[in-house]
Scaffold this active site. Structure first.
Site, PDB file in Angstrom:
ATOM      1  N   GLU A 162       0.811  -1.221   0.000  1.00 51.75           N
ATOM      2  CA  GLU A 162       0.000   0.000   0.000  1.00 51.75           C
ATOM      3  C   GLU A 162       0.845   1.273   0.000  1.00 51.75           C
ATOM      4  O   GLU A 162       0.326   2.366   0.215  1.00 51.75           O
ATOM      5  CB  GLU A 162      -0.932  -0.012   1.206  1.00 51.75           C
ATOM      6  CG  GLU A 162      -1.900  -1.179   1.217  1.00 51.75           C
ATOM      7  CD  GLU A 162      -3.105  -0.974   0.318  1.00 51.75           C
ATOM      8  OE1 GLU A 162      -3.729   0.099   0.372  1.00 51.75           O
ATOM      9  OE2 GLU A 162      -3.447  -1.912  -0.443  1.00 51.75           O
ATOM     10  N   HIS A 230      -4.864   1.827   7.165  1.00 54.09           N
ATOM     11  CA  HIS A 230      -3.448   2.066   6.918  1.00 54.09           C
ATOM     12  C   HIS A 230      -2.800   2.550   8.215  1.00 54.09           C
ATOM     13  O   HIS A 230      -3.466   3.163   9.065  1.00 54.09           O
ATOM     14  CB  HIS A 230      -3.235   3.132   5.837  1.00 54.09           C
ATOM     15  CG  HIS A 230      -3.624   2.706   4.461  1.00 54.09           C
ATOM     16  ND1 HIS A 230      -4.303   3.533   3.591  1.00 54.09           N
ATOM     17  CD2 HIS A 230      -3.419   1.546   3.796  1.00 54.09           C
ATOM     18  CE1 HIS A 230      -4.505   2.896   2.448  1.00 54.09           C
ATOM     19  NE2 HIS A 230      -3.983   1.692   2.553  1.00 54.09           N
ATOM     20  N   CYS A 347      -2.981  11.408   3.609  1.00 54.60           N
ATOM     21  CA  CYS A 347      -3.318  10.516   2.492  1.00 54.60           C
ATOM     22  C   CYS A 347      -3.068  11.196   1.146  1.00 54.60           C
ATOM     23  O   CYS A 347      -2.769  10.525   0.155  1.00 54.60           O
ATOM     24  CB  CYS A 347      -4.779  10.095   2.570  1.00 54.60           C
ATOM     25  SG  CYS A 347      -5.147   8.870   3.840  1.00 54.60           S
TER      26      CYS A 347
END
Length: 416
Positions: A162, A230, A347
């Site tokens: 990720e 995350h 993000c």
């Protein structure tokens, strides 16, 4: 060379919508089916970039992907008109969250002295698994100088990676050798653990990292179950400072000891669960903030206004900056459209430590270039996209035209 940290923000694309495609991302799933506001989302992201420029920081951009992804649909034997349930995945603007673009290791840490970038495969979520080819193309263009950069294709499936959202780096300064921390999850919990340890180990090897300065740390299953899909939802690092929730890591004490052993000057700023619960931290995105070093010294947190609006979270933060610790400044920014889809300030950006002179200048911005981008967004981005539109937009030519206008304004039509 003059090395500095550059934040490359993803520009929110014209197909930004709320389809609820990410199990474990509570904001995204809770807003599934709500109308989205792509123009406002993109302008909010631009305003955030202006805020970091005002702090004296270097700022870059990554461009929206071509959506709908008709090549992906064709590989699945369908098209934008007949795609049915695949249409939402084909139109997702999720590449806006640049923290998932790649994992980055500065030259000070790598075996060959170059900055290495490994594009994330994002295989856990179907709507994100087809992002990597366009991300790879952009990064190969932005960081084309092979004397200073090495851009890698993704780790092969099925090992989920990720990107920077599950990676942290701590060092005495950005341009000094540091400790790289890869945070992974174990499978079998309430929600998918998206980062596989094998993927993290692969990235560390291909970047030529010193094993003695590399840590592989398990994310707390409790945090994942609470909605921390995350690591950057519960922890963020900058230079010598780790800012984390008490329940972020499976073996908190072991991780802290290993970090201090490798970087004695590391300073851990931990938010106790008794003061801010995991649920409060995730709802406010307290940790999905940009922890940055200010040019004049000291550190600032660029964090969402949701954290400011949360009484317990803001009270704790005000006490933090009033103390004698390294974080002295709070900079709330309005990114509510991104937040409603589960992505805060952290993000939206990918951190790269390098000499700005080695980067393709088309990917770097100042106020004038942000003005130009905002003009294109205001003219071409749709104001509203509702769930009722999803069955009528088809190939969405207006979205393609909007993206093409932005690429032309930035002299990046090569990405068309």
């Amino acid at each position: 060379m003059s090395l500095t940290e550059i934040n490359f923000d993803g520009i929110v694309g014209p197909t930004h919508n709320y389809a609820g495609l990410s199990p474990g991302n509570l904001a995204a799933t809770s807003n599934a089916g709500a109308p989205s506001w792509p123009r406002a989302a993109a302008l909010q992201g631009i305003a955030k970039m202006r805020a970091t420029l005002a702090l004296g920081l270097a700022q870059g951009i990554l461009l929206p992907h071509d959506r709908p992804d008709t090549y992906w649909l064709a590989a699945l034997g369908t098209d934008a008109v007949q795609a049915g349930g695949l249409w939402a995945a084909a139109t997702s603007a999720s590449a806006m969250w640049a923290a998932n673009a790649a994992t980055v290791s500065p030259g000070a840490d790598t075996g060959d002295g170059r900055c290495h970038l490994s594009v994330a495969n994002l295989v856990t979520m179907p709507h994100r698994a087809h992002e990597w080819p366009q991300t790879l193309t952009q990064l190969q263009l932005a960081f084309a100088d092979t004397r200073h950069f090495a851009v890698h294709a993704p780790v092969p499936a099925p090992f989920g990676d990720e990107g920077a959202a599950n990676h942290m780096r701590l060092a005495s300064a950005h341009d000094k050798a540091g400790v790289e921390v890869f945070v992974y999850g174990e499978q079998g919990g309430r929600f998918p653990a998206r980062q596989h340890r094998i993927a993290s180990e692969s990235v560390a090897r291909r970047h030529g990292l010193d094993p003695a300065a590399t840590l592989f740390v398990e994310q707390s299953p409790q945090a994942i179950a609470a909605g921390a899909f995350h690591n950057d939802v519960v922890a963020v690092a900058n230079e010598r400072v780790l800012f984390a929730h008490e329940q972020a890591f499976a073996d908190r004490d072991g991780f802290y000891a290993a970090l201090r052993d490798r970087l004695p000057e590391a300073e851990i700023v931990e938010v106790p669960a008794a003061a801010v619960s995991l649920e409060d931290a995730i709802a406010s995105y307290l940790f999905n903030a940009q922890l940055v070093t200010l040019p004049g010294g000291g550190m600032a947190l660029v964090l969402p206004t949701e954290a400011q609006a949360h009484r317990r979270v803001w009270r704790w933060l005000e006490a933090l900056v009033a103390g004698n610790g390294p974080i002295r400044t709070l900079v709330p920014v309005d990114v509510r459209e991104s937040m409603a889809n589960g992505g805060g300030p952290a993000c939206l950006r990918l951190r790269v430590v390098c000499d700005p002179a080695t980067v393709d200048p088309r990917f770097l911005v100042d106020e004038a270039k942000l003005d130009r981008i905002a003009e294109v967004v205001t003219e071409h981005w749709p104001e509203r996209v509702g769930p009722e539109d999803h069955v009528t937009l088809g190939d969405w030519p207006a979205a393609r035209a909007a993206r093409a206008a932005l690429l032309a304004a930035l002299d990046l039509s090569v990405l068309t």
